[in-house]
Structures are given as structure tokens and as C-alpha cells.
Scaffold this active site. Structure first.
Site, PDB file in Angstrom:
ATOM      1  CB  SER A   1      -0.822  -0.179   1.304  1.00  0.00           C
ATOM      2  OG  SER A   1      -2.024  -0.768   1.004  1.00  0.00           O
TER       3      SER A   1
ATOM      4  CE  LYS B   1      -3.978   1.259  -1.107  1.00  0.00           C
ATOM      5  NZ  LYS B   1      -4.394   0.531   0.078  1.00  0.00           N
TER       6      LYS B   1
ATOM      7  CB  SER C   1      -4.740   1.500   3.741  1.00  0.00           C
ATOM      8  OG  SER C   1      -3.749   1.076   2.854  1.00  0.00           O
TER       9      SER C   1
END
Length: 401
Positions: A57, A60, A122
């Protein structure tokens, strides 16, 4: 400004070198660890900084960076709403979808809420909805991510998805590149960074019983390290537990990257210990006060032949704690000699120039190697008039320039 071959070296006062102190020790079980002091450009710790790895993640951060850029340019509005496509919801809901914002099919969600869902929660679903809303399809948005990657000089990274979901090795990053991305986010979009990256929690969606769902920010530094305000955790079975984080204390801003850890608790413990070491084992040694002229640079085609290069903020070199007694800002009485330094720029610099424009770098030889800090133009320099251009050409022809 990136230093390159063929740069011009501007003269600086001869300065006496100080003895180089040994960096303070730090050990971490994390296979990958990196720390940079953004205030000076010093690399304080590097353990496999260029190892290519899945970001999970932490990818991101690039999705958010692209969105921030579009918001700043006016192409995207925070109150603009995108609809959750049923196909997107079907793919990104339930336990098999990892972290989610708990979006619903057909729901209209603002860019602001999607960003909170990405950064704080997230949310894999939020990433794809934002990507599709901006670019039409996720692959089209990924192209924007990779364009930004190239522009930032992230040479050992590539993105294949908007949320960092495992994709058989298409998506990979390095710790050094993640630090570059974090630094760019903080530098390029400070207001948006402050608005979104330090939210302690966010509420979106409802349980089967109708209760609102509030999820906490997974950032292991928030509430544990003074001045912590971002950025992003990541976890998959393939990548392990990772974190890219930042904090600012007493004018020093650090960025850390840790990756490949085995548990949430290890990520918390190592992140806090690493950041605390960065602040406690190192200190800033003043060099130039904000607005202080460091030197001058030659100007080509300008109304004047040179421009002053000044510090855009208080500039300091990062040194190990106890390496030397505190010294004063250059130009004042100092207790210890200044470190070797030089000013570099692509020269001669062409007019017109705006006051405050970044046109050179101060390169300091510190205890961690070279530390690079920006220098800006002291004042405007307009283009030379007709007679000024004629005189400049004549001087060049006669070898007087």
C-alpha cells in the site's frame, strides 16, 4: 535542481575542513531501511536502499501525489464526486479485497473523502474509484503514475496498479525512491499534505446493523513521535510490513522508509525507534541564515551581469550529536570551522530571473557525505535591452566576456 556533468562551479570563500565524525550506530532487523534529513539533504542511514521490492500500500502515495497535482492545477476539485461502479465494488469488497473504505455500489463519493479513504484507511476500493474517476480506467491512471515517477527521477520503480495490489512483479519500488516520493509530496503540496496525511481516523460506511464504521490511521508514528504527520504503511504476504514516514522537530524534517518486517508490532517498534534515533543522534549545525547572500552567479542576457544567490530558509548541515561544539551562522562569530562547500549551477544562468527562483545548489561535504541545499535568486533580473545585447555580443567577440 539535479546536479549534472558539465555544471559550472561558482567560487566560494575558502573554508577549513573539520574532522569527520563517525556516524552514530543504529541497528534494525528490518531488511530494508533508509533515512534522509530533508532539511540538509543528508542520508543518515541506508540499508539496501536500492533493492527492488513490492511496495504494497505504500504505492498509494503515488496515487495521492497524482491527485494532489491535479487539484493544485485546478483540473480536479476536492468536492467533485465520482460514482462507485458496481464492477469496481464487486472486485474490491469483502475479506479478499484487503483494506477497504467500505464503499457501496452506486454511491457518489467526493474526491476529498476518497483521499481520506486512501491515506487514512488505506482503502483499495477508494484507490480504484479515484483512479477510474480521474482517468476513466485504472490502467490509464497508472500511466499518469508512471509519468510522475519518471518526472521525479524514481529510476528503480514502476507502478502497475493504483493501490499496490500484488501483480506478479509489475509493481516495484526502492526505499530511496519511496523517500523521494515522500519528499516531493511534502515539498510540492504542503497544504494538501497537512490537510490529509495526519488524520488520526476516518469514518465511512456502515455495518450490517447500521452503525457507522470508524477506522484508525495505521501510521505507527502518529501519537508516538512528536511532529509526526505522515505518510503510509503497507502490508502483503509478499512484501511483509513496511512504512514510509515523516516527522518535523525544531526545523528538521526527516523521512524514513522501513520494509520487510514481520508484524504490526515490529513495524511500530522499529519505526518509532528509527525516527527517534534520527532526531536524538543527529543535530543541525547552522550555516547560513534565511536571506543571507552566499555568493553570486553569472547571468547571460540580463540587465545586470550577475545575481546574488541567497538562502531561501535557514540552512544547516546535519552532523552527529557531539561531533563538534555548536557554531554560529556564517558571517557571525563561529566556534568551529565551517565544513568544505561549493555552489553549483548550470551556468551561465539566462535572464529573465525572478527573485526567489531556485537557480543553484549549495553542496556541503558533511559527516554523511555530500549534503545538497537550494539557493535562490536574490532579486529579479530582466532581459537586457537592445544596446545591452549589442554590448554583450561585442564583448564576446573581443574575448572580454
Amino acid at each position: 535542481m539535479k546536479l549534472a556533468s558539465g555544471i559550472a562551479f561558482a567560487p566560494l570563500l575558502a573554508l577549513t575542513a573539520t574532522a569527520v565524525a563517525a556516524p552514530p550506530p543504529f541497528e534494525t532487523p528490518a531488511p530494508v531501511a533508509f533515512m534522509e534529513d530533508l532539511s540538509s539533504g543528508a542520508i543518515l542511514f541506508a540499508k539496501q536502499p536500492d533493492y527492488r521490492m513490492p511496495p504494497a500500500s505504500m504505492a498509494k502515495m503515488m496515487t495521492v501525489y497524482v491527485a494532489f497535482g491535479l487539484i493544485k492545477s485546478g483540473q480536479l476539485k476536492l468536492d467533485q464526486k465520482f460514482t462507485v461502479r458496481p464492477e469496481t465494488w464487486q472486485r474490491w469488497h469483502g475479506p479478499q479485497a484487503g483494506s477497504t473504505m467500505f464503499l457501496s455500489p452506486g454511491e457518489q463519493v467526493s474526491v476529498s473523502d476518497l483521499l481520506a479513504g486512501i491515506i487514512t484507511l488505506s482503502g483499495n476500493d477508494a484507490c480504484v474509484v479515484l483512479a477510474e474517476g480521474i482517468a476513466g480506467t485504472e490502467p490509464a491512471f497508472v500511466n499518469l503514475m508512471n509519468q510522475q515517477r519518471e518526472a521525479l527521477g524514481m529510476r528503480n520503480s514502476n507502478f502497475g496498479t493504483a493501490n499496490g495490489w500484488p501483480d506478479n512483479g509489475v509493481t516495484y519500488v526502492t526505499a530511496r525512491d519511496l523517500a523521494t516520493l515522500a519528499a516531493a509530496t511534502i515539498r510540492d503540496y504542503p497544504d494538501l499534505y497537512k490537510q490529509f496525511y495526519s488524520k488520526p481516523n476516518f469514518t465511512w460506511g456502515k455495518t450490517m446493523g447500521g452503525a457507522a464504521i470508524t477506522q484508525d490511521n495505521r501510521d505507527p508514528l502518529l501519537g508516538r513521535v512528536a511532529g509526526a504527520d505522515g505518510l503510509k504503511t503497507g502490508h502483503t504476504e509478499e512484501a511483509g510490513y513496511g512504512f514510509t514516514g515523516s516527522a518535523e522537530q525544531n526545523g528538521r524534517r526527516l523521512v524514513i522508509v522501513l520494509a520487510g518486517m514481520h508484524s504490526v508490532n515490529e513495524r511500530i517498534q522499529q519505526s518509532v525507534a528509527f525516527m527517534n534515533w534520527g532526531f536524538s543522534a543527529w543535530r543541525a549545525r547552522p550555516l547560513f541564515a534565511k536571506g543571507k547572500r552566499v555568493t553570486t552567479a553569472e547571468v547571460q542576457g540580463g540587465g545586470t551581469s550577475s545575481v546574488g544567490l541567497v538562502a531561501p530558509r535557514d540552512l544547516a548541515v546535519t552532523v552527529p550529536l557531539g561531533a563538534a561544539a555548536p557554531g554560529g551562522i556564517l558571517g557571525q562569530k563561529a566556534q568551529i570551522p565551517a565544513p568544505p562547500m561549493k555552489v553549483v549551477y548550470d551556468g551561465p544562468i539566462k535572464a529573465p530571473i525572478k527573485a526567489g527562483q531556485h537557480i543553484a545548489d549549495l553542496v556541503v561535504q558533511g559527516d554523511t557525505g555530500q549534503q545538497v541545499m537550494p539557493l535562490v535568486a536574490e532579486n529579479d533580473v530582466g532581459e537586457a535591452g537592445f544596446f545591452g545585447r549589442v554590448w554583450a555580443s561585442l564583448k564576446a567577440l573581443l574575448g572580454l566576456a
